[in-house]
Each structure stands twice: as C-alpha cells, then as structure tokens.
Design a protein around this motif. Structure first.
Motif, PDB file in Angstrom:
ATOM      1  N   UNK A  72       0.839  -1.201   0.000  1.00  0.00           N
ATOM      2  CA  UNK A  72       0.000   0.000   0.000  1.00  0.00           C
ATOM      3  C   UNK A  72       0.872   1.248   0.000  1.00  0.00           C
ATOM      4  N   UNK A  73       0.668   2.106  -1.011  1.00  0.00           N
ATOM      5  CA  UNK A  73       1.407   3.357  -1.089  1.00  0.00           C
ATOM      6  C   UNK A  73       0.994   4.259   0.062  1.00  0.00           C
ATOM      7  N   UNK A  88      10.322  -1.908   9.668  1.00  0.00           N
ATOM      8  CA  UNK A  88       9.935  -1.519   8.310  1.00  0.00           C
ATOM      9  C   UNK A  88      11.066  -0.745   7.657  1.00  0.00           C
ATOM     10  N   UNK A  89      11.284  -1.008   6.369  1.00  0.00           N
ATOM     11  CA  UNK A  89      12.224  -0.245   5.563  1.00  0.00           C
ATOM     12  C   UNK A  89      11.604  -0.005   4.192  1.00  0.00           C
ATOM     13  N   UNK A  90      11.877   1.156   3.626  1.00  0.00           N
ATOM     14  CA  UNK A  90      11.419   1.411   2.269  1.00  0.00           C
ATOM     15  C   UNK A  90      12.044   0.403   1.311  1.00  0.00           C
ATOM     16  N   UNK A  91      11.272  -0.025   0.343  1.00  0.00           N
ATOM     17  CA  UNK A  91      11.793  -0.918  -0.691  1.00  0.00           C
ATOM     18  C   UNK A  91      12.754  -0.157  -1.600  1.00  0.00           C
ATOM     19  N   UNK A  92      13.460  -0.901  -2.416  1.00  0.00           N
ATOM     20  CA  UNK A  92      14.357  -0.291  -3.398  1.00  0.00           C
ATOM     21  C   UNK A  92      13.591   0.001  -4.687  1.00  0.00           C
ATOM     22  N   UNK A 140       9.481  -1.740  -8.682  1.00  0.00           N
ATOM     23  CA  UNK A 140       9.129  -2.072 -10.062  1.00  0.00           C
ATOM     24  C   UNK A 140       8.745  -3.545 -10.209  1.00  0.00           C
ATOM     25  N   UNK A 141       9.505  -4.407  -9.560  1.00  0.00           N
ATOM     26  CA  UNK A 141       9.307  -5.844  -9.751  1.00  0.00           C
ATOM     27  C   UNK A 141       8.148  -6.390  -8.916  1.00  0.00           C
ATOM     28  N   UNK A 142       8.108  -6.019  -7.631  1.00  0.00           N
ATOM     29  CA  UNK A 142       7.144  -6.634  -6.709  1.00  0.00           C
ATOM     30  C   UNK A 142       6.003  -5.703  -6.328  1.00  0.00           C
ATOM     31  N   UNK A 143       6.092  -4.432  -6.741  1.00  0.00           N
ATOM     32  CA  UNK A 143       5.056  -3.437  -6.405  1.00  0.00           C
ATOM     33  C   UNK A 143       4.885  -3.293  -4.896  1.00  0.00           C
ATOM     34  N   UNK A 144       5.988  -3.314  -4.189  1.00  0.00           N
ATOM     35  CA  UNK A 144       5.950  -3.134  -2.731  1.00  0.00           C
ATOM     36  C   UNK A 144       6.658  -1.830  -2.384  1.00  0.00           C
TER      37      UNK A 144
END
Length: 483
Positions: free
Chosen positions: A375-376, A443-447, A452-456
C-alpha cells in the motif's frame, strides 16, 4: 494613527484570518469524527474519567461544567459552523465589536477540547493553532486597518516556530550538524506521505543540501522577519516555500499549513499585488477602544514572551512547551532526535477458538500508518489521524501506549463500532475475533527494483511479540504461551 495602522497589509490579514479559520474548521471536523473512539464515554481515554481528577484550574474547559458525548458533538458542530462562517468572510460582515467575540468563542471551544484531549491532543500544533487563533481576535476586520502590533506578534510567533525548531536540531542529534539526518528521516518520520519514498531515495548529496537549506531557513531567515520591506516579504516567501517542501515530504497535520498562513503576516499588499489583482482598501477611523485593547494585549504577550524567549537560549531547550493552561505564547520545535530505524506495532486477530502453531492471524489495517507493504503511503495532512500518530510513538516505547493500548485491544475484541471507525480495515466484519495481539515489525522502504518488480513500498521483518494474545474474560480462554 500611523504608528498603529498597517494599511498596506489588508491581503495579509485576509490570509491570516481565513487561513486560520480553515484550519480551525479541519480541527473541529477531526475532533467530531474521532472523539467517540478516543475520548468519549467508552473511549480509550474517557473524558469523564479525566474530569473526575482534574479541576478547571488545571484544565480550563467548558466540559468541566457538563460532559456528554452529545454535548461534545455539539461543541464540535458549533465550532465548525463558526469557523466556516469566518472562512467565508463572516467576520467582515458584522461590526468590529461583534467579530472579536466570534473569534474568541471559536478559540474557547477548541481550547475546551484540547484541555481534555489528554495524550491524543499533546501535539505542538494544537498550541500553535490556539495561539494563532487568539491573535486573530485582535486583527480586526474590514472596518479598520490591520493593527501593526498584531502583525508583528504573528511574525514573532513564526520566529519562535522556525528558530526554535532550528535550535532544537543543532542542540540535539549529531546528524543535524553533520548534515546526514535526511538519510533516515523521510523513512522514519511518524507518517510518511506518497512522496516520502521518492524523497528518501534522493542522492545523499541532495539530502545534505536539504539539511543545510533547512538550517538556513530556520536559523538565519527568521531574523529577517523583523526587517523592513521588501526584505521581510522575501523572508516570508522562504518560510512558505520550505514549509511547502515539508508538506510534500510527509504528513504533519496542520503544523506546516498554519506556519504558512502566519508567514503571510510579513507579505505587504504591494508585494502580493505583483501576483494577484488587489484593489485599494479604504478603512474607517480606528476606534480608540480598539487601540487600547490591542495595545494591552500586545503588552501582555510581551510579558508572556519571557518564558519562551528564555527557553530558546537555554541549554535544556524544551520542545512544544506551553507555559499556561490557555496555550498562549508557547515554545515550539520538533525532531531534535531522528530515528535510524522504523518499527511498527501491527495489530492482529483470530477467530480460532484455541491457539496453536497453526492459528491464522489477520491484520487490522490503519488509515495512515504503514501496514500492508503493497500500500502506497497516503497524504492526509492537514487532516490529523490521532491514533495512527500515537501508534508511531508506541513503537518507539511502550510507555507512550500506557493506559490506552490494552483498552484498544479490548475494544477490538468487542468489535466496538466507534473504535473500528478509527481504522481502515476490520478483518472481522461479521463477528468479533476470539483473540487479538500486537507484534512489532521493522519496516524499511523498498528499493527501486523491488518497487518495479514486486510493487511493494516497504519490506519488513518481525521483531517479536509486543503484546501477547488477549481475549475477553468472558471467553474463559487462556492464551498462555501462545504467540
């Protein structure tokens, strides 16, 4: 009356009063929508229980004379209606002697809420709104020219907000001095917004420039608020731009917006007229009674300013401190310390009658705070999600959740309607869960690649149990040893 009247600041007064009225309106709506679950008779921190041990002297409020959930809702409704009327320009329709009591009443109504709001209303922007709202009483209306003294008091308030925040940073976390705090802050701030992920992934040299720019805006520019035109308007524009930058990078309720509104106290009509078609305004002669009232008020603020001024230059500077129960002339400042990691308390429930290693736990989703990694983050400010903010503090230390988290879990076990309104998603819409628990996650921000790949937007790891499984006493079940 040349020393008293500021004829060149009609536009500034319009922005100050209508902007403050707009934020009052939001604040009353927030209170109306959230108070039953947080503060109502069956809330997590009930107002009646607070009033039973706090006198009017300790907590001045209309609710000291009478409290019921309906009366609280009525106070919110009256406050919202009056704020909407002032936002629409109602203060300019009535005579000056009538406009001032309207502003005073709105301030008194919101003060009544803040002073019984307990932990849920312990944020610096509550005091900032009350202090700004009290200034609006003495700004007059279209009957008279804006009083120069009150415009200077508004600038003094902006100075305390900005300079206080700058000093608390320099005296606090070393990362502010070595320009590295924004390596972490966008990720670990209380409630990231939709652009926070992108701010976090800016190159590190830009982060260092951000911090340096912040120091300039908060430690140097505030002094220019007391310079002559056009320098003072330039200083106001710098404050406004930097505050809009903060609006874009996170969710800080109405802190940034009220600061923006107050900064317009330094923008003259001639400067604003370069961008907007402003007409000249003719004002009536300022009545002597209004001059006396404004001068007396200004003198009182000057006296009350001793404590926040002393705090600014104290080695033990306090953040967001009020020196009286009426939240007048306060100290401000935030983020003296920046977290390097982000922990989140995640609430879960299960309908299983017995707990085992095979128990299926379902997560409750909050409206603003991180939960579902796909979720953004959302933009809510200037709206204030009070429970979400306190959950961030609870993850930092269980002491912040003292007195209300256990009650929150109990209300979830009951599927309490007002409590569930504070959440985004209830995984048990048909029947309450048999057990609930709280777990702690890192929690950590995704790369960029993961997004792009996992939409997380996030990835997380479990840190263990925060509150072990709980059930209602009537269920007669034991959760001992279950996680």
């Amino acid at each position: 009356m040349e020393w008293f009247n500021a004829d060149e600041y009609w536009f500034a007064r319009e922005v100050l009063q209508r902007g403050t009225a707009a934020i009052y309106l939001i604040a009353f709506i927030v209170a109306a929508r959230q108070f039953r679950g947080l503060l109502g008779t069956r809330g997590l921190l009930p107002i009646p229980r607070f009033l039973a041990v706090n006198s009017f002297r300790r907590a001045p409020s209309l609710f000291q004379f009478h409290y019921s959930d309906r009366f609280f809702a009525l106070v919110c409704a009256i406050g919202a209606l009056l704020s909407a009327a002032l936002l629409a320009g109602g203060g300019n329709v009535v005579p000056l002697w009538a406009a001032m009591p309207i502003w005073l009443l709105v301030w008194a109504l919101y003060l009544s809420i803040v002073n019984v709001g307990q932990t849920w209303y312990s944020f610096g922007w509550e005091s900032l709104l009350l202090e700004a709202g009290f200034l609006m009483i003495f700004l007059g209306n279209d009957d008279v020219a804006p009083p120069l003294l009150v415009l200077w008091l508004a600038r003094w308030l902006v100075f305390r907000v900005e300079f206080g925040a700058g000093l608390i940073k320099l005296r606090g976390d070393p990362c502010w001095r070595n320009l590295t705090c924004l390596y972490y802050h966008h990720e670990t701030q209380p409630m990231p917004g939709p652009l926070s992920w992108f701010f976090h992934h800016l190159p590190k040299p830009l982060h260092r420039i951000e911090v340096a720019g912040n120091h300039f805006a908060q430690l140097v520019v505030p002094f220019a608020l007391f310079a002559p035109q056009p320098v003072v308007s330039g200083a106001a524009i710098v404050v406004i731009v930097t505050q809009l930058w903060l609006v874009a990078s996170g969710n800080f309720a109405w802190l940034n917006w009220i600061t923006i509104v107050l900064a317009f106290s330094a923008v003259s009509d001639s400067v604003a007229g370069r961008l907007l078609p402003l007409r000249e305004h003719q004002f009536d002669v300022t009545p002597m009674w209004f001059v006396v009232v404004v001068v007396a008020f200004s003198a009182a603020v000057a006296c009350l300013s001793y404590w926040p001024a002393r705090n600014l230059f104290s080695k033990r500077q306090r953040m967001n401190a009020s020196y009286n129960r009426y939240h007048l002339v306060n100290s401000y400042g935030a983020f003296g310390t920046v977290g390097r990691t982000r922990d989140e308390v995640v609430l879960e429930g299960t309908a299983d009658p017995e707990l085992s290693d095979h128990t299926v736990w379902k997560e409750y989703e909050f409206k603003g705070k991180p939960g579902d990694v796909r979720r953004c983050p959302r933009q809510f400010a200037p709206y204030h999600l009070r429970l979400d903010w306190l959950m961030w503090f609870a993850a930092i230390s269980p002491a912040y959740a003292q007195g209300w988290l256990r009650m929150l879990l109990t209300r979830l076990l009951e599927n309490d309607r007002e409590t569930l309104k504070l959440l985004r998603y209830n995984p048990f819409p048909d029947a309450p869960p048999r057990y609930v628990r709280a777990r702690l996650y890192r929690y950590e921000f995704s790369s960029w690649a993961e997004l792009r790949r996992d939409h997380v937007w996030w990835h997380r790891i479990s840190l263990g149990v925060y509150v072990p499984p709980q059930s209602l006493p009537s269920a007669g079940r034991s959760a001992a040893g279950a996680q």
